[in-house]
Write a protein that holds these residues in place. Structure first.
Motif, PDB file in Angstrom:
ATOM      1  N   GLU A 151       0.800  -1.222   0.000  1.00  0.00           N
ATOM      2  CA  GLU A 151       0.000   0.000   0.000  1.00  0.00           C
ATOM      3  C   GLU A 151       0.833   1.272   0.000  1.00  0.00           C
ATOM      4  N   PHE A 152       2.090   1.192   0.460  1.00  0.00           N
ATOM      5  CA  PHE A 152       2.945   2.376   0.476  1.00  0.00           C
ATOM      6  C   PHE A 152       4.312   2.026  -0.105  1.00  0.00           C
ATOM      7  N   VAL A 153       4.778   2.887  -1.019  1.00  0.00           N
ATOM      8  CA  VAL A 153       6.118   2.776  -1.589  1.00  0.00           C
ATOM      9  C   VAL A 153       6.893   4.023  -1.156  1.00  0.00           C
ATOM     10  N   LEU A 154       8.050   3.823  -0.510  1.00  0.00           N
ATOM     11  CA  LEU A 154       8.845   4.925   0.021  1.00  0.00           C
ATOM     12  C   LEU A 154      10.166   5.021  -0.742  1.00  0.00           C
ATOM     13  N   LEU A 155      10.506   6.224  -1.193  1.00  0.00           N
ATOM     14  CA  LEU A 155      11.775   6.452  -1.885  1.00  0.00           C
ATOM     15  C   LEU A 155      12.519   7.598  -1.204  1.00  0.00           C
ATOM     16  N   ASP A 156      13.732   7.331  -0.751  1.00  0.00           N
ATOM     17  CA  ASP A 156      14.540   8.347  -0.091  1.00  0.00           C
ATOM     18  C   ASP A 156      15.551   8.935  -1.073  1.00  0.00           C
ATOM     19  N   ASP A 157      15.756  10.257  -1.007  1.00  0.00           N
ATOM     20  CA  ASP A 157      16.675  10.975  -1.901  1.00  0.00           C
ATOM     21  C   ASP A 157      16.265  10.842  -3.366  1.00  0.00           C
ATOM     22  N   ALA A 158      14.992  11.088  -3.630  1.00  0.00           N
ATOM     23  CA  ALA A 158      14.449  10.880  -4.976  1.00  0.00           C
ATOM     24  C   ALA A 158      14.901  11.930  -5.981  1.00  0.00           C
ATOM     25  N   GLN A 159      15.565  13.002  -5.537  1.00  0.00           N
ATOM     26  CA  GLN A 159      16.002  14.013  -6.492  1.00  0.00           C
ATOM     27  C   GLN A 159      17.002  13.456  -7.497  1.00  0.00           C
ATOM     28  N   SER A 160      17.657  12.342  -7.143  1.00  0.00           N
ATOM     29  CA  SER A 160      18.626  11.739  -8.066  1.00  0.00           C
ATOM     30  C   SER A 160      17.951  11.210  -9.327  1.00  0.00           C
ATOM     31  N   ILE A 161      16.660  10.889  -9.245  1.00  0.00           N
ATOM     32  CA  ILE A 161      15.947  10.393 -10.420  1.00  0.00           C
ATOM     33  C   ILE A 161      15.778  11.496 -11.453  1.00  0.00           C
ATOM     34  N   ALA A 162      15.491  12.705 -10.970  1.00  0.00           N
ATOM     35  CA  ALA A 162      15.184  13.819 -11.874  1.00  0.00           C
ATOM     36  C   ALA A 162      16.379  14.707 -12.149  1.00  0.00           C
ATOM     37  N   ARG A 163      17.577  14.295 -11.763  1.00  0.00           N
ATOM     38  CA  ARG A 163      18.760  15.139 -11.936  1.00  0.00           C
ATOM     39  C   ARG A 163      19.275  15.028 -13.364  1.00  0.00           C
ATOM     40  N   THR A 164      18.750  15.865 -14.232  1.00  0.00           N
ATOM     41  CA  THR A 164      19.135  15.892 -15.643  1.00  0.00           C
ATOM     42  C   THR A 164      19.363  17.340 -16.065  1.00  0.00           C
ATOM     43  N   LYS A 165      20.030  17.516 -17.196  1.00  0.00           N
ATOM     44  CA  LYS A 165      20.255  18.862 -17.700  1.00  0.00           C
ATOM     45  C   LYS A 165      18.934  19.507 -18.127  1.00  0.00           C
ATOM     46  N   ASN A 166      18.016  18.696 -18.584  1.00  0.00           N
ATOM     47  CA  ASN A 166      16.719  19.180 -19.035  1.00  0.00           C
ATOM     48  C   ASN A 166      15.664  18.839 -17.993  1.00  0.00           C
ATOM     49  N   GLU A 167      15.056  19.862 -17.385  1.00  0.00           N
ATOM     50  CA  GLU A 167      14.084  19.628 -16.314  1.00  0.00           C
ATOM     51  C   GLU A 167      12.868  18.862 -16.816  1.00  0.00           C
ATOM     52  N   GLU A 168      12.474  19.117 -18.055  1.00  0.00           N
ATOM     53  CA  GLU A 168      11.301  18.414 -18.602  1.00  0.00           C
ATOM     54  C   GLU A 168      11.586  16.925 -18.745  1.00  0.00           C
ATOM     55  N   PHE A 169      12.828  16.565 -19.095  1.00  0.00           N
ATOM     56  CA  PHE A 169      13.182  15.147 -19.161  1.00  0.00           C
ATOM     57  C   PHE A 169      13.156  14.534 -17.764  1.00  0.00           C
ATOM     58  N   GLY A 170      13.573  15.311 -16.769  1.00  0.00           N
ATOM     59  CA  GLY A 170      13.467  14.851 -15.391  1.00  0.00           C
ATOM     60  C   GLY A 170      12.032  14.568 -15.005  1.00  0.00           C
TER      61      GLY A 170
END
Length: 371
Positions: A151-170
């Motif tokens: 029922e719950f999925v927890l992700l710590d330090d998730a900013q690493s997923i969206a760390r790209t040069k292009n924010e839209e790609f993130g």
């Protein structure tokens, strides 16, 4: 019977504040109460993003939320169920991770036979999961959602997923994980301010599911009283004799400025003071505290992150900041945006030609504020 904690929860258990009394402060307690109450009353399909500066207690907050869910909300869960799974989003050499890797880590935490190292060792299976696409991994995880009643999925330090040069790609990469908040499931993320843009600014179907919860640092005179209460609590607990001389209260204002109102930064600073005093074979006093200061680069980096974060938060009208005193968001947001613009421009100054006879170095260079 309480469901058995997963390997992710056991790893979270290792996150403990090193100084007694640091956890029980206003912003942390208010945010924790909000998250507990909110998570007890929601269905599925929600994405909860816990946002804040580095070292403000986001991972510790995730730990306490996970314990509350397991020990209170899912107390009657069957032993074979796994209501909570999670993963630390560990970046690779290019400082980010792919959604496929995150899903593989979640499969391992959910004890899938092909991804759980303990089960692989017990079965003496020496094969591999084979070459699977991201879609294959998602299918396996979706099956586990119903079988294990996740029922719950927890992700710590998730900013690493969206760390790209292009924010839209993130934003596209984060949207790929929207499946983790499907019917009956909720996704809880922790991360820095850089998550705000990818989560809210590019994908309407993603933004509509998101609840932003800001674990704010203490700042300004309105928060200084709360900071003094934290200092008094540490002195009363007196770890390693740090509260015996009254030095903490004497240096309270300096610590407030130098630590940016962040409890984790204060914790690190006091650990350094304790070690330095021991190395000097002296008791902890104001001299020892003032001798250990953050370097200018460290102080400026954290200050810039907070200023840019405040500017980004000013663009979001419905951010929830439990515990913080009421502030006129339009006025403060405008100030933060102006400061952030100044910070951006100051990071890449134009090189000026030095006049003949001028001195290239300051006689008395600028020190860390509060020093």
């Amino acid at each position: 019977m309480t469901a058995e904690p997963t390997s992710f929860e056991r790893d979270l258990d290792r996150i403990t504040p090193r100084l007694i009394g640091v956890v029980g402060h206003r912003n942390f307690i208010a945010t924790e109460v909000f998250l507990r109450t909110f998570c007890e009353n929601i269905g599925g399909g929600n994405i909860i993003a816990i946002i804040g500066p580095s070292n403000c207690g986001k991972s510790l907050l995730l730990l306490r939320l996970a314990k509350h869910l397991r020990e209170v909300v899912f107390k009657a869960a069957k032993p074979e169920s796994t209501p909570i799974i999670g993963a630390f989003v560990l970046p690779s050499n290019d400082t980010r991770v792919t959604p496929k890797y995150v899903i593989q880590m979640l499969l391992g935490d959910a004890r899938h036979p092909l991804y759980d190292p303990v089960k692989l060792e017990q079965s003496r299976h020496r094969g591999s999961a084979g070459s699977k696409t991201e879609g294959d991994h998602l299918k396996l995880l979706r099956n586990l959602f119903s079988i294990s009643r996740i029922e719950f999925v927890l992700l710590d330090d998730a900013q690493s997923i969206a760390r790209t040069k292009n924010e839209e790609f993130g934003a596209t990469l984060l949207e790929a994980l929207k499946v983790l908040s499907g019917p009956g499931q909720n996704l809880v993320l922790t991360g820095g301010y850089e998550l705000l843009g990818p989560l809210l600014a590019h994908r309407a179907h993603l933004a509509a599911r998101v609840t932003i919860v800001h674990l704010a640092p203490y700042e300004g005179e309105a928060d200084y009283g709360a900071w003094q209460s934290i200092i008094k609590a540490i002195e009363k607990a007196n770890p390693h004799g740090i509260g015996e001389s009254g030095a903490l209260r004497a240096c309270s204002r300096e610590l407030y400025i130098q630590c940016h109102g962040c409890i984790g930064v204060l914790d690190k600073r006091l650990q350094q003071v304790i070690a330095f005093a021991a190395a000097c074979n002296e008791s902890i006093n104001t001299k020892m505290i003032r001798a250990v200061k953050p370097v200018q680069a460290e102080w400026s980096t954290i200050a810039r992150d907070i200023e840019l974060g405040k500017a980004a938060l000013a663009q979001v009208s419905d951010v929830i900041t439990p515990g913080a005193p009421h502030i006129d968001s339009n006025r403060e947001g405008g100030r933060a945006a102006k400061r952030a613009e100044g910070t951006k421009s100051s990071t890449s100054p134009t090189r000026k030609k030095r006049l003949a006879g001028s001195r290239p170095f300051q006689r008395k260079p600028a020190r860390v504020p509060g020093g």
